[in-house]
Design an enzyme around this catalytic site. Structure first.
Site, short mmCIF file in Angstrom:
data_model
loop_
_atom_site.label_atom_id
_atom_site.label_comp_id
_atom_site.label_asym_id
_atom_site.label_seq_id
_atom_site.Cartn_x
_atom_site.Cartn_y
_atom_site.Cartn_z
N GLU A 4 -82.64 -5.73 62.37
CA GLU A 4 -82.32 -7.17 62.35
C GLU A 4 -82.94 -7.95 63.52
O GLU A 4 -82.26 -8.70 64.21
CB GLU A 4 -80.80 -7.35 62.33
CG GLU A 4 -80.17 -6.67 61.13
CD GLU A 4 -78.64 -6.63 61.16
OE1 GLU A 4 -78.03 -7.19 62.09
OE2 GLU A 4 -78.05 -6.01 60.25
N ASN A 29 -85.31 -2.29 59.67
CA ASN A 29 -84.23 -2.57 58.72
C ASN A 29 -83.70 -3.99 58.92
O ASN A 29 -83.44 -4.41 60.05
CB ASN A 29 -83.09 -1.55 59.01
CG ASN A 29 -81.99 -1.55 57.97
OD1 ASN A 29 -82.26 -1.46 56.77
ND2 ASN A 29 -80.74 -1.64 58.42
N HIS A 58 -76.82 -6.31 51.13
CA HIS A 58 -75.50 -6.95 51.14
C HIS A 58 -75.61 -8.16 50.23
O HIS A 58 -75.93 -9.26 50.68
CB HIS A 58 -75.11 -7.35 52.56
CG HIS A 58 -74.99 -6.19 53.49
ND1 HIS A 58 -74.05 -5.20 53.33
CD2 HIS A 58 -75.72 -5.84 54.59
CE1 HIS A 58 -74.18 -4.30 54.29
NE2 HIS A 58 -75.20 -4.66 55.06
N GLU A 115 -77.85 -0.14 52.85
CA GLU A 115 -76.64 -0.95 52.99
C GLU A 115 -76.25 -1.69 51.70
O GLU A 115 -75.92 -2.87 51.73
CB GLU A 115 -76.80 -1.93 54.16
CG GLU A 115 -77.24 -1.22 55.45
CD GLU A 115 -77.15 -2.06 56.72
OE1 GLU A 115 -76.46 -3.08 56.70
OE2 GLU A 115 -77.78 -1.66 57.71
N ASP A 128 -74.06 -3.13 48.97
CA ASP A 128 -72.74 -3.47 48.45
C ASP A 128 -72.90 -4.75 47.65
O ASP A 128 -73.72 -5.60 48.00
CB ASP A 128 -71.64 -3.58 49.52
CG ASP A 128 -72.05 -4.31 50.79
OD1 ASP A 128 -72.80 -5.29 50.71
OD2 ASP A 128 -71.58 -3.92 51.87
O1 G3I Z 1 -63.11 1.73 66.12
C1 G3I Z 1 -62.48 0.53 66.59
C2 G3I Z 1 -61.02 0.71 66.66
O2 G3I Z 1 -60.71 1.69 67.60
C3 G3I Z 1 -60.37 -0.64 67.00
O3 G3I Z 1 -58.98 -0.51 66.94
C4 G3I Z 1 -60.80 -1.72 66.03
C5 G3I Z 1 -60.25 -3.09 66.41
O4 G3I Z 1 -61.12 -4.12 65.97
O5 G3I Z 1 -62.20 -1.80 66.05
C6 G3I Z 1 -62.83 -0.59 65.65
O6 G3I Z 1 -64.20 -0.74 65.69
C7 G3I Z 1 -64.79 -1.54 64.70
C8 G3I Z 1 -65.77 -0.67 63.93
O7 G3I Z 1 -66.47 -1.47 62.99
C9 G3I Z 1 -65.10 0.46 63.15
O8 G3I Z 1 -64.25 -0.06 62.19
C10 G3I Z 1 -65.49 -2.69 65.36
O9 G3I Z 1 -64.54 -3.56 65.93
C11 G3I Z 1 -66.33 -3.44 64.34
O10 G3I Z 1 -67.11 -4.41 65.01
C12 G3I Z 1 -67.24 -2.47 63.63
O11 G3I Z 1 -67.93 -3.19 62.64
C13 G3I Z 1 -69.13 -2.61 62.16
C14 G3I Z 1 -70.27 -3.62 62.34
O12 G3I Z 1 -71.45 -3.13 61.71
C15 G3I Z 1 -70.58 -3.85 63.83
O13 G3I Z 1 -71.10 -2.70 64.43
C16 G3I Z 1 -68.92 -2.31 60.67
O14 G3I Z 1 -67.98 -1.24 60.53
C17 G3I Z 1 -70.25 -1.89 60.04
O15 G3I Z 1 -70.09 -1.79 58.64
C18 G3I Z 1 -71.29 -2.96 60.33
O16 G3I Z 1 -72.53 -2.51 59.79
C19 G3I Z 1 -73.62 -3.42 59.89
C20 G3I Z 1 -74.88 -2.57 60.09
O17 G3I Z 1 -74.71 -1.73 61.21
C21 G3I Z 1 -76.11 -3.45 60.23
N1 G3I Z 1 -76.24 -4.37 59.11
C22 G3I Z 1 -75.04 -5.18 58.81
C23 G3I Z 1 -73.83 -4.27 58.62
C24 G3I Z 1 -72.59 -5.07 58.26
O18 G3I Z 1 -72.24 -5.92 59.33
#
Ligand code: G3I
Length: 347
Positions: A155, A196, A232, A261, A263
């Site tokens: 990105e 990506n 997405h 990715e 969905d």
């Molecule tokens: O693991 C912690 C947990 O301990 C805590 O209690 C909770 C509270 O918010 O957060 C948890 O972490 C979260 C993590 O996902 C696991 O669920 C983070 O806050 C959250 O920011 C994180 O989001 C991820 C996001 O990328 C940011 O890294 C999403 O799961 C993930 O699906 C998303 O994936 C991205 C790709 O990497 C790049 N392209 C877009 C895609 C969707 O945004």
């Protein structure tokens, strides 16, 4: 995390999750990947994989490539400047090896998910260079031979086709992109390297800007194998013709194409919502169209499809946007959806 890690390892050792994928054929209708010439992947959440046995069963039996949804991001792997955390990631590596699944690393360089130490770092330009190279090469060396492919840069473009002003661009200049590919290749020459990004079919000017840079770098010898087109999307957009055009343009430029990715949202505008059979069928039709257009591309450039999650319960869309949605192949009860059936029929 020592208990869950041990739990998962134990489960693997007991053979509960270690199927032999190479023995399966498409005649075994219970397996999605077995019907496909290209890899069918899934983004995996490590906690779910460890604690949710139905989730694990689906990952084991339906997919032959795994992308760690979050476990290989910088905050997870490299939480402090001089500290790398391999424990959880290595569990996934072992799991994929035992289960005969390819591992797609996501992601070495991204503007998001930065740990505080990077955001607050105040080194000179050459300190930043060193930090950047060390981050990429330590990770690639650690997983050498175990991770077959990487999203090296994720990105990096704005919607208007200019380069995003990420911390990496601010500190290293625009050449950070080519450096990232070169450093990754030096550390693991056998890995396939991808750029990506999202909205590449919805937004042709962004796509053209990405392609122009990637082609230009390639002509100068930078090792870029392919492009990940994040999917997405929704049942309302993009148009099928726009997706086909994007896929053709990327492969005509000679890049492998990863439909990454995937969905397909049913409720992209977060309206009042009723889950109907008609909506699920529209989702299935979109999936079918994507599968058919992908299979028209040259086979050697079909890197595969990867779904961004296992079942609707685990979709990032619900947790990130707090909206009712059902974007994945399996429903909340882990049952296959019409989208799954249509995909399998087309493979
Ligand atoms: O693991 C912690 C947990 O301990 C805590 O209690 C909770 C509270 O918010 O957060 C948890 O972490 C979260 C993590 O996902 C696991 O669920 C983070 O806050 C959250 O920011 C994180 O989001 C991820 C996001 O990328 C940011 O890294 C999403 O799961 C993930 O699906 C998303 O994936 C991205 C790709 O990497 C790049 N392209 C877009 C895609 C969707 O945004």
């Amino acid at each position: 995390m020592s208990v869950p890690v041990k739990t998962l390892l134990l489960l693997c050792l007991m053979g509960l999750s270690c199927s032999k994928k190479d023995r399966v054929t498409c005649a075994d209708q219970s397996r999605l990947y077995a019907c496909s010439k290209f890899e069918i992947g899934v983004a995996v959440d490590l906690t779910a994989l460890q604690f949710d046995s139905l989730y694990r069963e689906i990952v084991n039996t339906q997919f032959n490539r795994v992308t760690p949804e979050n476990a290989f991001k910088i905050a997870a792997l490299h939480p402090e400047k001089n500290q790398f955390n391999w424990t959880e990631a290595d569990v996934l590596v072992d799991y994929c090896l035992k289960n005969n699944q390819k591992l797609h690393g996501h992601t070495l360089v991204w503007h998001a998910n930065l740990p505080a130490w990077v955001e607050n770092y105040t080194g000179s330009e050459s300190d930043w260079e060193e930090l950047f190279k060390n981050h990429i090469q330590t990770i690639c060396r650690h997983f050498k031979g175990k991770v077959q492919s990487w999203d090296v840069v994720n990105e990096a473009f704005n919607e208007n086709g200019t380069l995003r002003n990420s911390i990496w661009k601010q500190k290293l200049g625009p050449s950070y992109i080519e450096k990232a590919f070169q450093y990754a290749h030096e550390a693991d020459p056998g890995a396939l390297l991808f750029y990506n990004d999202f909205n590449l079919s919805m937004n042709p000017s962004k796509r053209k800007a990405v392609l122009k840079l990637m082609q230009n770098l390639r002509h100068r010898g930078v090792p870029i194998d392919g492009i990940g087109m994040q999917m997405h999307i929704s049942i309302q957009w993009p148009e099928n013709a726009d997706m086909a055009e994007a896929m053709e343009e990327i492969t005509e430029a000679g890049f492998k194409l990863h439909l990454s990715e995937i969905d397909i949202s049913l409720n992209p505008y977060n309206k009042e919502f009723d889950l109907t059979e008609e909506l699920l069928n529209r989702q299935a039709d979109k999936m079918k169209a994507i599968s058919l257009m992908y299979q028209r591309l040259p086979e050697q450039l079909q890197f595969g499809m990867s779904f961004w999650g296992v079942s609707d319960t685990y979709s990032w869309i619900r947790s990130s946007f707090n909206r009712e949605d059902y974007p994945l192949l399996f429903d909340d009860a882990y049952q296959i959806k019409p989208m799954y059936k249509k995909l399998k029929e087309t493979l």
